[in-house]
Design a protein around this motif. Structure first.
Motif, PDB file in Angstrom:
ATOM      1  N   SER A 108      27.078  64.957  13.956  1.00  0.00           N
ATOM      2  CA  SER A 108      26.315  64.351  12.824  1.00  0.00           C
ATOM      3  C   SER A 108      27.011  64.755  11.565  1.00  0.00           C
ATOM      4  N   GLU A 125      20.759  60.760  12.974  1.00  0.00           N
ATOM      5  CA  GLU A 125      19.843  61.749  13.939  1.00  0.00           C
ATOM      6  C   GLU A 125      18.822  61.589  14.413  1.00  0.00           C
ATOM      7  N   ASP A 153      23.474  57.484  13.795  1.00  0.00           N
ATOM      8  CA  ASP A 153      24.145  59.032  14.316  1.00  0.00           C
ATOM      9  C   ASP A 153      23.418  58.459  15.153  1.00  0.00           C
ATOM     10  N   GLU A 154      24.359  58.704  16.976  1.00  0.00           N
ATOM     11  CA  GLU A 154      23.310  58.021  18.576  1.00  0.00           C
ATOM     12  C   GLU A 154      22.392  57.364  17.955  1.00  0.00           C
TER      13      GLU A 154
HETATM   14 MG   LIG Z   1      24.266  64.848  15.813  1.00  0.00          MG
END
Ligand SMILES: [Mg+2]
Ligand SMILES: Nc1ncnc2c1ncn2[C@@H]1O[C@H](COP(=O)(O)OP(=O)(O)OP(=O)(O)O)[C@@H](O)[C@H]1O
Length: 233
Positions: A41, A83, A159-160
């Protein structure tokens, strides 16, 4: 399109990135995988300007962008879906999407972009008046991605996106990432879901405690013994 050279970032006295080198070519899907706290991140935040870098350089389309504030990198065509999604929970789907195109004054253009988003995510159209915060996790991820697409980005950083979602929804999200890429958007994808990320990526990087440990083609990394043991077990 994007080149990080020897990037170092800190949170106070804690060094989160210890000289990260990453290249993303136009038209690629590049994935950055690694375990909790590895610096994934922070890498994205360093690119978009949410975290300042202390050393190194970040060049985007031939332009030095290190330490440019986030609203400027956004206007340059870099979209960052953070995220945990971070949509506006009290705003409707439509209002969330409009916020994504904050820099666009022409209502017609905003409308056209929204229709484009609905093409990828038809569910958002059905839920256009629903408050973001009342949507399911998968729907919120779609909304966060839709909001980023309202910018018509050249580089989309995710992000994810699969975090906390049911396998079937993850499948859909990864399909859409592939489709967006086929239509010309360059993708930098951060994932803990290494197997699926490597399957759709042209290339990948493995980050460990703030350093790039391995890099290669998606298919080579999937076969790599170290990667299998650490991330695909
Ligand atoms: Mg992260
Ligand atoms: N706001 C913060 N303040 C202090 N330290 C932080 C902060 N954010 C991250 N860190 C630290 O920086 C390091 C890298 O964190 P980062 O969030 O980039 O990891 P990550 O790879 O994204 O992990 P995860 O998979 O858990 O999301 C970690 O050691 C983390 O504890």
């Amino acid at each position: 399109m994007l080149q990080l050279s020897n990037v170092e970032s800190y949170y106070g006295g804690i060094q989160a990135l210890k000289g990260v080198d990453i290249v993303v070519d136009e038209g690629e899907i590049v994935t950055l995988i690694g375990s909790n706290g590895a610096g994934k991140s922070t890498t994205l935040k360093s690119i978009s300007g949410l975290v300042k870098i202390k050393a190194g350089s970040i060049v985007y389309k031939g332009m030095e962008i290190s330490n440019k504030p986030a609203h400027e990198t956004t206007l340059l065509g870099i979209a960052h879906v953070p995220e945990g999604r971070r949509i506006f929970p009290k705003l409707s789907v439509k209002e969330n999407l409009r916020m994504g195109a904050f820099s666009v004054k022409d209502k017609q253009v905003v409308q056209e972009r929204m229709e484009r988003v609905f093409h990828y995510f038809p569910k958002l159209k059905d839920r256009i008046e629903q408050k973001g915060g009342t949507m399911s996790g998968g729907e919120q991820q779609m909304l966060a991605m839709g909001r980023a697409l309202m910018l018509q980005p050249n580089l989309l950083m995710l992000d994810e996106p699969s975090m906390g979602l049911a396998p079937i929804i993850v499948e859909q999200i990864f399909e859409i990432i592939k489709e967006l890429n086929r239509e010309g958007i360059t993708i930098l994808l951060v994932e803990q879901n290494a197997y699926q990320a490597l399957q759709i990526a042209h290339r990948g990087y493995v980050i460990q405690t703030g350093e790039i440990k391995l890099q290669g083609n998606g298919s080579d990394l999937i076969k790599n013994e170290e990667v299998r043991e650490a991330y695909l077990a």
